[in-house]
Design a protein around this motif. Structure first.
Motif, PDB file in Angstrom:
ATOM      1  N   PRO A  25       9.019  37.438  26.595  1.00  0.00           N
ATOM      2  CA  PRO A  25       9.668  38.741  26.733  1.00  0.00           C
ATOM      3  C   PRO A  25      10.253  39.032  28.119  1.00  0.00           C
ATOM      4  N   GLY A  26       9.724  38.444  29.162  1.00  0.00           N
ATOM      5  CA  GLY A  26      10.236  38.693  30.508  1.00  0.00           C
ATOM      6  C   GLY A  26      11.403  37.800  30.919  1.00  0.00           C
ATOM      7  N   SER A  27      11.852  36.918  30.035  1.00  0.00           N
ATOM      8  CA  SER A  27      12.893  35.955  30.395  1.00  0.00           C
ATOM      9  C   SER A  27      14.238  36.604  30.714  1.00  0.00           C
ATOM     10  N   ALA A  28      14.615  37.646  29.982  1.00  0.00           N
ATOM     11  CA  ALA A  28      15.896  38.307  30.258  1.00  0.00           C
ATOM     12  C   ALA A  28      15.882  38.934  31.658  1.00  0.00           C
ATOM     13  N   ALA A  29      14.773  39.557  32.024  1.00  0.00           N
ATOM     14  CA  ALA A  29      14.662  40.154  33.364  1.00  0.00           C
ATOM     15  C   ALA A  29      14.714  39.061  34.442  1.00  0.00           C
ATOM     16  N   GLN A  30      14.045  37.946  34.190  1.00  0.00           N
ATOM     17  CA  GLN A  30      14.078  36.842  35.146  1.00  0.00           C
ATOM     18  C   GLN A  30      15.497  36.288  35.267  1.00  0.00           C
ATOM     19  N   ALA A  31      16.204  36.161  34.152  1.00  0.00           N
ATOM     20  CA  ALA A  31      17.588  35.681  34.178  1.00  0.00           C
ATOM     21  C   ALA A  31      18.479  36.629  34.976  1.00  0.00           C
ATOM     22  N   ARG A  32      18.260  37.931  34.840  1.00  0.00           N
ATOM     23  CA  ARG A  32      19.042  38.912  35.624  1.00  0.00           C
ATOM     24  C   ARG A  32      18.787  38.721  37.114  1.00  0.00           C
ATOM     25  N   SER A  43      28.614  35.222  47.384  1.00  0.00           N
ATOM     26  CA  SER A  43      29.429  36.370  47.799  1.00  0.00           C
ATOM     27  C   SER A  43      30.397  36.817  46.710  1.00  0.00           C
ATOM     28  N   ALA A  44      29.895  36.865  45.493  1.00  0.00           N
ATOM     29  CA  ALA A  44      30.707  37.330  44.366  1.00  0.00           C
ATOM     30  C   ALA A  44      30.963  38.828  44.508  1.00  0.00           C
ATOM     31  N   PRO A  45      32.121  39.302  44.047  1.00  0.00           N
ATOM     32  CA  PRO A  45      32.395  40.746  44.072  1.00  0.00           C
ATOM     33  C   PRO A  45      31.331  41.514  43.279  1.00  0.00           C
ATOM     34  N   GLU A  46      31.017  42.717  43.716  1.00  0.00           N
ATOM     35  CA  GLU A  46      29.969  43.513  43.078  1.00  0.00           C
ATOM     36  C   GLU A  46      30.242  43.749  41.595  1.00  0.00           C
ATOM     37  N   GLU A  47      31.481  44.045  41.226  1.00  0.00           N
ATOM     38  CA  GLU A  47      31.806  44.270  39.811  1.00  0.00           C
ATOM     39  C   GLU A  47      31.537  43.019  38.979  1.00  0.00           C
ATOM     40  N   THR A  48      31.849  41.872  39.533  1.00  0.00           N
ATOM     41  CA  THR A  48      31.592  40.614  38.830  1.00  0.00           C
ATOM     42  C   THR A  48      30.091  40.408  38.672  1.00  0.00           C
ATOM     43  N   CYS A  49      29.317  40.693  39.722  1.00  0.00           N
ATOM     44  CA  CYS A  49      27.855  40.567  39.653  1.00  0.00           C
ATOM     45  C   CYS A  49      27.274  41.463  38.564  1.00  0.00           C
ATOM     46  N   GLU A  50      27.682  42.723  38.554  1.00  0.00           N
ATOM     47  CA  GLU A  50      27.138  43.667  37.577  1.00  0.00           C
ATOM     48  C   GLU A  50      27.470  43.242  36.146  1.00  0.00           C
ATOM     49  N   ALA A  51      28.710  42.827  35.910  1.00  0.00           N
ATOM     50  CA  ALA A  51      29.103  42.375  34.570  1.00  0.00           C
ATOM     51  C   ALA A  51      28.343  41.104  34.190  1.00  0.00           C
ATOM     52  N   ALA A  52      28.198  40.183  35.127  1.00  0.00           N
ATOM     53  CA  ALA A  52      27.494  38.925  34.855  1.00  0.00           C
ATOM     54  C   ALA A  52      26.029  39.180  34.516  1.00  0.00           C
ATOM     55  N   TRP A 164      28.848  31.372  25.601  1.00  0.00           N
ATOM     56  CA  TRP A 164      29.439  31.444  26.930  1.00  0.00           C
ATOM     57  C   TRP A 164      30.362  32.646  27.038  1.00  0.00           C
ATOM     58  N   ALA A 165      30.586  33.061  28.258  1.00  0.00           N
ATOM     59  CA  ALA A 165      31.525  34.153  28.542  1.00  0.00           C
ATOM     60  C   ALA A 165      32.157  33.874  29.895  1.00  0.00           C
ATOM     61  N   GLU A 166      33.392  34.301  30.043  1.00  0.00           N
ATOM     62  CA  GLU A 166      34.098  34.136  31.312  1.00  0.00           C
ATOM     63  C   GLU A 166      34.496  35.505  31.854  1.00  0.00           C
ATOM     64  N   LEU A 167      34.302  35.645  33.164  1.00  0.00           N
ATOM     65  CA  LEU A 167      34.679  36.855  33.894  1.00  0.00           C
ATOM     66  C   LEU A 167      35.655  36.489  34.983  1.00  0.00           C
ATOM     67  N   SER A 168      36.512  37.419  35.340  1.00  0.00           N
ATOM     68  CA  SER A 168      37.385  37.204  36.484  1.00  0.00           C
ATOM     69  C   SER A 168      36.525  37.191  37.746  1.00  0.00           C
ATOM     70  N   TRP A 169      36.771  36.228  38.628  1.00  0.00           N
ATOM     71  CA  TRP A 169      36.038  36.189  39.892  1.00  0.00           C
ATOM     72  C   TRP A 169      36.502  37.314  40.802  1.00  0.00           C
ATOM     73  N   GLU A 170      37.764  37.659  40.720  1.00  0.00           N
ATOM     74  CA  GLU A 170      38.339  38.661  41.623  1.00  0.00           C
ATOM     75  C   GLU A 170      37.874  40.072  41.277  1.00  0.00           C
ATOM     76  N   GLU A 171      37.818  40.376  39.991  1.00  0.00           N
ATOM     77  CA  GLU A 171      37.380  41.703  39.574  1.00  0.00           C
ATOM     78  C   GLU A 171      36.903  41.654  38.136  1.00  0.00           C
ATOM     79  N   ALA A 172      35.991  42.529  37.809  1.00  0.00           N
ATOM     80  CA  ALA A 172      35.517  42.598  36.427  1.00  0.00           C
ATOM     81  C   ALA A 172      36.467  43.489  35.632  1.00  0.00           C
ATOM     82  N   ARG A 173      36.360  43.419  34.311  1.00  0.00           N
ATOM     83  CA  ARG A 173      37.225  44.225  33.432  1.00  0.00           C
ATOM     84  C   ARG A 173      36.792  45.658  33.424  1.00  0.00           C
TER      85      ARG A 173
END
Length: 173
Positions: A25-32, A43-52, A164-173
């Motif tokens: 049960p704690g695996s999702a929190a550990q993955a975050r 040094s990923a952009p904050e929006e990218t971090c939050e979405a990821a 899998w999922a892909e996010l923009s490195w420059e900015e999140a959607r």
């Protein structure tokens, strides 16, 4: 945390990190936490971090809930446009192609998140129910909304499924 072999063969000079989680049960929190630490180090952009963080949490949770996996394998990789995986799944809204972004959208570098389970359920993820009153079944809607593209693929015979999922490195959607 046990480092695992990459789910994707990295190209020379790419940043790639992978980790393995026991299914509990704690695996999702550990993955975050591991995702945040890794992306902060890059040094990923904050929006990218939050979405990821949201996406890795949803994909790991799906692997835990819908398979009998004992281990979940996660990978984060910065990719250039030439390395993108073609859209090949169907998204939760039933659109063919498995991606929510238009072709050519976000032409710069991307962050690819991949989560592999051990494939004990033997089937592809189903489209979630679309009843707004449901408390569950919204994870893939969130993944679709937050990512430029996403999908699933067989990891190999008897090796599980990679979501899998892909996010923009420059900015999140």
């Amino acid at each position: 945390m046990i480092p695992s072999a990459p789910l994707i063969t990295p190209q020379t000079g790419e940043r790639c990190a992978s980790f393995e989680l026991a299914a509990h049960p704690g695996s999702a929190a550990q993955a975050r936490r591991l995702t945040r630490t890794q992306l902060d180090g890059w040094s990923a952009p904050e929006e990218t971090c939050e979405a990821a963080i949201l996406i890795v949490s949803e994909l790991v949770t799906n692997a835990l809930v819908h398979t009998g996996s004992r281990q979940i394998f996660c990978e984060l990789r910065e990719i250039e446009p030439r390395d993108r995986v073609p859209r090949q799944a169907q998204d939760p809204l039933g659109r063919a192609g498995g991606g929510s972004g238009a072709a050519g959208e976000g032409a710069g570098a991307r962050l690819r998140i991949a989560v592999r389970d051990e494939g004990q359920c033997g089937r592809q993820p189903a489209s979630p129910r679309q009843d707004p009153q449901d408390e569950h079944g919204r994870g893939l809607f969130l993944v679709s909304a937050m990512s430029l593209s996403w999908g699933t693929q067989e990891a190999g015979p008897g090796s599980g499924l990679v979501a899998w999922a892909e996010l923009s490195w420059e900015e999140a959607r």
